[in-house]
Scaffold this motif. Sequence first.
Motif, PDB file in Angstrom:
ATOM      1  N   SER A  86      -0.251   4.978  -1.759  1.00 43.14           N
ATOM      2  CA  SER A  86      -0.328   4.075  -2.912  1.00 43.14           C
ATOM      3  C   SER A  86      -1.027   4.744  -4.099  1.00 43.14           C
ATOM      4  O   SER A  86      -0.684   4.500  -5.257  1.00 43.14           O
ATOM      5  N   TYR A  87      -1.991   5.629  -3.825  1.00 48.68           N
ATOM      6  CA  TYR A  87      -2.672   6.301  -4.925  1.00 48.68           C
ATOM      7  C   TYR A  87      -1.786   7.354  -5.578  1.00 48.68           C
ATOM      8  O   TYR A  87      -1.937   7.660  -6.771  1.00 48.68           O
ATOM      9  N   GLN A  88      -0.847   7.902  -4.835  1.00 48.97           N
ATOM     10  CA  GLN A  88       0.129   8.801  -5.441  1.00 48.97           C
ATOM     11  C   GLN A  88       1.014   8.037  -6.418  1.00 48.97           C
ATOM     12  O   GLN A  88       1.349   8.544  -7.496  1.00 48.97           O
ATOM     13  N   ILE A  89       1.376   6.812  -6.047  1.00 47.27           N
ATOM     14  CA  ILE A  89       2.146   5.955  -6.951  1.00 47.27           C
ATOM     15  C   ILE A  89       1.329   5.643  -8.199  1.00 47.27           C
ATOM     16  O   ILE A  89       1.823   5.741  -9.329  1.00 47.27           O
ATOM     17  N   MET A  90       0.062   5.278  -8.005  1.00 48.53           N
ATOM     18  CA  MET A  90      -0.805   4.948  -9.138  1.00 48.53           C
ATOM     19  C   MET A  90      -1.003   6.134 -10.077  1.00 48.53           C
ATOM     20  O   MET A  90      -1.069   5.970 -11.297  1.00 48.53           O
ATOM     21  N   PRO A 119      -8.934   9.683 -11.411  1.00 51.86           N
ATOM     22  CA  PRO A 119      -8.639  10.815 -10.531  1.00 51.86           C
ATOM     23  C   PRO A 119      -9.172  10.546  -9.130  1.00 51.86           C
ATOM     24  O   PRO A 119     -10.181   9.858  -8.971  1.00 51.86           O
ATOM     25  N   TYR A 120      -8.485  11.084  -8.132  1.00 46.65           N
ATOM     26  CA  TYR A 120      -8.871  10.817  -6.746  1.00 46.65           C
ATOM     27  C   TYR A 120      -8.648  12.055  -5.902  1.00 46.65           C
ATOM     28  O   TYR A 120      -7.938  12.995  -6.299  1.00 46.65           O
ATOM     29  N   LEU A 121      -9.241  12.029  -4.723  1.00 49.65           N
ATOM     30  CA  LEU A 121      -9.122  13.138  -3.782  1.00 49.65           C
ATOM     31  C   LEU A 121      -8.893  12.585  -2.381  1.00 49.65           C
ATOM     32  O   LEU A 121      -9.654  11.729  -1.917  1.00 49.65           O
TER      33      LEU A 121
END
Length: 350
Positions: free
Chosen positions: A126-130, A146-148
């Motif tokens: 879901s974070y790849q979509i976001m 940004p996320y990891l």
Amino acid sequence: MRGRRRLSPPSVSFGRTRTLGQMSSRRVGFCLSDKKRRRMNLDAFAQFCAGHGVEVLEIDLTQPLEPQGPFDIIVHKLSDVIVEAEHDSQSQQLLANFQSYVSAHPSTILLDPLPAMTQLLDRFASYQIMSKLHNSLRDWRICSPPYLEIHSASELPSVQQALITQDLSFPLICKTRVAHGSLSHEMSLIFSASGLADIHPPCVLQSFVNHGAVLHKVFVVGDKHYCVERPSLKNFPSGPCDRKTIFFNSHQVSKPESSSDLTALDEQMPYVPPPSSEAVAALVKELRAQLGMALFGVDVIIDIRTHTLTVIDINIFPGYEGVPQFFSSLLSHIQSVLDTSPGPLATGSP
């Protein structure tokens, strides 16, 4: 899902009624956990639907599905079963039985598609979509922090360098990879490199964005959406500091009636405008297209520094608390979907 009763007459299972030229009422099956059933108040929704010629029945996954049908449409939240199926043979069988029934009845509409829903159970997906929203919605100044992704403990020694590479900054918010169940609400705020010892992979690290302790929950029902304001985490100084890691439950922090030291602002806040209705509409339209879903929620905040609309989470079939039009909106969407398909009953399928 187990041991749950099926809706039965005379309380909330209703006989077929002629309406709008149909030979019989449409039949809608609901497949929900006990908790979701209560939170949604399925009995009340069934009574509401009965007045509009729509029959609502609860599907019991522990019983053969064929005798429970036919259904024109099935509304479900199989999150519990999907998550448990990874390690539980009984849940695997329940899910397989459900998928077999759906495959054997292609004219029965599934709301929402299982693959679409499943991807939102994984925060990595879901974070790849976001993360793609910034490009597709650049004109609306919509983004996500940004996320990891941290897959395993073996990655921990290299996390600090990865944070720099991915442009993350302290404080960080840490969330479990699985985005469903009570543990998914257990999160932490990490303020320095030493606090990274508190994370437990698999998890996601996300830059924390100061947003004035206000969360905007966007509830989507088909082509309609509603924005509800909730309490949220207060502001924290940017950059690393000696503060110890804060562990919290996001469900408790952002409930309508929540009151916590974590949501009480330490300073007087300048005015921060709410998200514009046009920007939210653009966000919902884009996510509906990307997700292929009609029942979901989006958690957004407004960056107090840039006033950018920032997407921080996407939720499957949320609770819709604070949406008084939910019953009518859901029924309206169900009817609009059915209007585009004759369905198993209207076509005479068994």
